[in-house]
Design a protein around this motif. Structure first.
Motif, PDB file in Angstrom:
ATOM      1  N   LEU A  91      15.011   9.857   3.769  1.00 41.62           N
ATOM      2  CA  LEU A  91      13.972  10.082   4.775  1.00 41.62           C
ATOM      3  C   LEU A  91      14.567   9.956   6.175  1.00 41.62           C
ATOM      4  CD1 LEU A  91      10.982   8.097   3.230  1.00 41.62           C
ATOM      5  CD2 LEU A  91      11.340  10.563   3.219  1.00 41.62           C
ATOM      6  N   GLY A  92      13.931  10.589   7.131  1.00 41.28           N
ATOM      7  CA  GLY A  92      14.379  10.499   8.510  1.00 41.28           C
ATOM      8  C   GLY A  92      14.017   9.155   9.135  1.00 41.28           C
ATOM      9  N   LEU A  93      14.556   8.920  10.327  1.00 42.41           N
ATOM     10  CA  LEU A  93      14.348   7.637  10.998  1.00 42.41           C
ATOM     11  C   LEU A  93      12.874   7.393  11.312  1.00 42.41           C
ATOM     12  CD1 LEU A  93      15.572   5.080  12.202  1.00 42.41           C
ATOM     13  CD2 LEU A  93      15.963   6.350  14.332  1.00 42.41           C
ATOM     14  N   PHE A  94      12.151   8.419  11.769  1.00 44.21           N
ATOM     15  CA  PHE A  94      10.735   8.244  12.097  1.00 44.21           C
ATOM     16  C   PHE A  94       9.928   7.878  10.852  1.00 44.21           C
ATOM     17  CE2 PHE A  94       6.384   9.867  12.582  1.00 44.21           C
ATOM     18  CZ  PHE A  94       5.992   9.135  13.696  1.00 44.21           C
ATOM     19  N   ALA A  95      10.117   8.630   9.772  1.00 47.07           N
ATOM     20  CA  ALA A  95       9.389   8.353   8.526  1.00 47.07           C
ATOM     21  C   ALA A  95       9.749   6.975   7.979  1.00 47.07           C
ATOM     22  CB  ALA A  95       9.689   9.429   7.479  1.00 47.07           C
ATOM     23  N   ALA A  96      11.025   6.615   8.056  1.00 46.67           N
ATOM     24  CA  ALA A  96      11.461   5.299   7.582  1.00 46.67           C
ATOM     25  C   ALA A  96      10.828   4.184   8.407  1.00 46.67           C
ATOM     26  CB  ALA A  96      12.984   5.194   7.627  1.00 46.67           C
ATOM     27  N   THR A  97      10.704   4.390   9.718  1.00 46.12           N
ATOM     28  CA  THR A  97      10.097   3.385  10.587  1.00 46.12           C
ATOM     29  C   THR A  97       8.611   3.217  10.267  1.00 46.12           C
ATOM     30  OG1 THR A  97      11.687   3.906  12.337  1.00 46.12           O
ATOM     31  CG2 THR A  97       9.704   2.712  12.990  1.00 46.12           C
ATOM     32  N   VAL A  98       7.912   4.325  10.027  1.00 46.00           N
ATOM     33  CA  VAL A  98       6.489   4.254   9.668  1.00 46.00           C
ATOM     34  C   VAL A  98       6.325   3.502   8.348  1.00 46.00           C
ATOM     35  CG1 VAL A  98       4.478   5.613   8.973  1.00 46.00           C
ATOM     36  CG2 VAL A  98       5.810   6.301  10.969  1.00 46.00           C
ATOM     37  N   ILE A  99       7.129   3.856   7.353  1.00 46.05           N
ATOM     38  CA  ILE A  99       7.073   3.174   6.054  1.00 46.05           C
ATOM     39  C   ILE A  99       7.394   1.689   6.220  1.00 46.05           C
ATOM     40  CG2 ILE A  99       8.260   2.961   3.820  1.00 46.05           C
ATOM     41  CD1 ILE A  99       8.428   6.056   3.843  1.00 46.05           C
ATOM     42  N   ALA A 100       8.385   1.381   7.063  1.00 41.76           N
ATOM     43  CA  ALA A 100       8.768  -0.011   7.294  1.00 41.76           C
ATOM     44  C   ALA A 100       7.624  -0.803   7.921  1.00 41.76           C
ATOM     45  CB  ALA A 100      10.013  -0.066   8.185  1.00 41.76           C
ATOM     46  N   ILE A 101       6.962  -0.230   8.923  1.00 41.44           N
ATOM     47  CA  ILE A 101       5.859  -0.926   9.597  1.00 41.44           C
ATOM     48  C   ILE A 101       4.687  -1.135   8.637  1.00 41.44           C
ATOM     49  CG2 ILE A 101       4.103  -0.680  11.407  1.00 41.44           C
ATOM     50  CD1 ILE A 101       6.323   0.674  13.119  1.00 41.44           C
ATOM     51  N   VAL A 102       4.351  -0.092   7.867  1.00 39.12           N
ATOM     52  CA  VAL A 102       3.245  -0.213   6.907  1.00 39.12           C
ATOM     53  C   VAL A 102       3.577  -1.257   5.845  1.00 39.12           C
ATOM     54  CG1 VAL A 102       1.975   1.006   5.101  1.00 39.12           C
ATOM     55  CG2 VAL A 102       2.336   2.107   7.317  1.00 39.12           C
ATOM     56  N   SER A 103       4.795  -1.201   5.305  1.00 36.13           N
ATOM     57  CA  SER A 103       5.205  -2.172   4.273  1.00 36.13           C
ATOM     58  C   SER A 103       5.201  -3.593   4.818  1.00 36.13           C
ATOM     59  CB  SER A 103       6.590  -1.831   3.745  1.00 36.13           C
ATOM     60  OG  SER A 103       6.589  -0.563   3.136  1.00 36.13           O
ATOM     61  N   GLY A 104       5.728  -3.773   6.026  1.00 34.97           N
ATOM     62  CA  GLY A 104       5.721  -5.098   6.650  1.00 34.97           C
ATOM     63  C   GLY A 104       4.312  -5.601   6.882  1.00 34.97           C
ATOM     64  N   GLY A 105       3.417  -4.712   7.345  1.00 32.23           N
ATOM     65  CA  GLY A 105       2.026  -5.096   7.572  1.00 32.23           C
ATOM     66  C   GLY A 105       1.321  -5.497   6.288  1.00 32.23           C
ATOM     67  N   ILE A 106       1.587  -4.750   5.215  1.00 29.14           N
ATOM     68  CA  ILE A 106       0.968  -5.083   3.926  1.00 29.14           C
ATOM     69  C   ILE A 106       1.454  -6.445   3.436  1.00 29.14           C
ATOM     70  CG2 ILE A 106       0.925  -4.462   1.469  1.00 29.14           C
ATOM     71  CD1 ILE A 106       0.879  -1.493   2.404  1.00 29.14           C
ATOM     72  N   LEU A 107       2.763  -6.678   3.502  1.00 31.60           N
ATOM     73  CA  LEU A 107       3.297  -7.967   3.051  1.00 31.60           C
ATOM     74  C   LEU A 107       2.776  -9.111   3.920  1.00 31.60           C
ATOM     75  CD1 LEU A 107       5.053  -9.338   0.974  1.00 31.60           C
ATOM     76  CD2 LEU A 107       7.046  -8.868   2.379  1.00 31.60           C
ATOM     77  N   MET A 108       2.680  -8.870   5.222  1.00 30.22           N
ATOM     78  CA  MET A 108       2.146  -9.878   6.135  1.00 30.22           C
ATOM     79  C   MET A 108       0.686 -10.196   5.792  1.00 30.22           C
ATOM     80  SD  MET A 108       2.056  -9.441  10.225  1.00 30.22           S
ATOM     81  CE  MET A 108       1.939 -10.805  11.345  1.00 30.22           C
ATOM     82  N   GLY A 109      -0.113  -9.156   5.521  1.00 27.99           N
ATOM     83  CA  GLY A 109      -1.514  -9.356   5.149  1.00 27.99           C
ATOM     84  C   GLY A 109      -1.664 -10.130   3.849  1.00 27.99           C
ATOM     85  N   ILE A 110      -0.802  -9.821   2.874  1.00 34.78           N
ATOM     86  CA  ILE A 110      -0.843 -10.548   1.601  1.00 34.78           C
ATOM     87  C   ILE A 110      -0.547 -12.028   1.821  1.00 34.78           C
ATOM     88  CG2 ILE A 110       0.378 -10.840  -0.603  1.00 34.78           C
ATOM     89  CD1 ILE A 110       0.672  -7.736  -0.632  1.00 34.78           C
ATOM     90  N   ILE A 111       0.450 -12.323   2.644  1.00 36.72           N
ATOM     91  CA  ILE A 111       0.820 -13.718   2.896  1.00 36.72           C
ATOM     92  C   ILE A 111      -0.308 -14.462   3.619  1.00 36.72           C
ATOM     93  CG2 ILE A 111       2.401 -15.203   4.209  1.00 36.72           C
ATOM     94  CD1 ILE A 111       4.617 -13.166   3.473  1.00 36.72           C
ATOM     95  N   VAL A 112      -0.906 -13.829   4.618  1.00 36.65           N
ATOM     96  CA  VAL A 112      -2.021 -14.461   5.338  1.00 36.65           C
ATOM     97  C   VAL A 112      -3.180 -14.732   4.380  1.00 36.65           C
ATOM     98  CG1 VAL A 112      -3.802 -14.092   7.093  1.00 36.65           C
ATOM     99  CG2 VAL A 112      -1.421 -13.570   7.619  1.00 36.65           C
ATOM    100  N   ALA A 113      -3.534 -13.732   3.555  1.00 35.46           N
ATOM    101  CA  ALA A 113      -4.637 -13.903   2.603  1.00 35.46           C
ATOM    102  C   ALA A 113      -4.326 -15.011   1.594  1.00 35.46           C
ATOM    103  CB  ALA A 113      -4.909 -12.587   1.878  1.00 35.46           C
TER     104      ALA A 113
END
Length: 196
Positions: A91-113
């Motif tokens: 994947l390109g850098l932009f797509a990888a960055t979007v996936i990275a932010i979404v994945s990080g946000g999901i993991l962060m939300g799971i930890i908070v919950a």
């Protein structure tokens, strides 16, 4: 495989990465190390109410605040590894960055919950006299008639027994050993009872 050989292999892998992969994997590796350190500290009891963890959520101090160190560590762990793996899969850098932010946000939300769920299950063990309302008990010290002071009852509620000062609603004394019911909370250590 010896430690030296493993370090050499990791070093060669790192040197073969381009800058974008090094940034993503760098975040992932650092966050992984921090996560391991936090887990070890938690196991030995050094994480409770630490000042670093309370950043951004002073009322909990339990890792449940969105900007405390545990959720942020989770964000960067997901961000780094997801971004690096996305680049590895073409994947390109932009797509990888979007996936990275979404994945990080999901993991962060799971930890908070998860931490909020754990916090909601905690009990401080404090006896709340209001919980004794309508509970039954046994007279410990004879209760004088007509709300006279000096009597005590042992009341069972929520799997525990507590001794309270008690006032008798009837016009006869209730002797020690007789069963009673709590019908009113008078103050933080006194209940009004009636015989069963």
């Amino acid at each position: 495989m010896t430690t030296l050989a493993l370090l050499t292999q990791v070093s060669q892998w790192w040197d073969e990465l381009n800058l974008a992969r090094q940034v993503f994997y760098g975040f992932g590796i650092i966050a992984g190390v921090v996560a391991v350190i936090l887990a070890v500290l938690s196991m030995i009891g050094f994480d409770h109410h630490d000042s670093i963890d309370a950043i951004g959520d002073a009322d909990t101090g339990d890792g449940g605040g969105i900007f405390s160190i545990k959720p942020l560590t989770g964000f960067f762990l997901g961000f780094g590894w997801a971004g690096g793996l996305a680049l590895d899969n073409g994947l390109g850098l932009f797509a990888a960055t979007v996936i990275a932010i979404v994945s990080g946000g999901i993991l962060m939300g799971i930890i908070v919950a998860m931490f909020r769920a754990i916090q909601s299950m905690r009990s401080d063990g404090t006896v709340r006299i209001d919980d004794a309302l309508n509970a039954t008990g046994t007279v410990y010290i004879t209760l004088p008639p007509s709300k006279g002071s000096g009597g005590q009852v042992v009341v069972s509620f929520h799997g525990r027994q507590e001794t309270f000062a008690a006032l008798n609603v009837t016009d006869r004394a209730i002797p020690s050993g007789e069963r009673v019911k709590v019908i009113q909370i008078v103050d933080p250590r006194t209940v009004l009872v009636e015989p069963l």
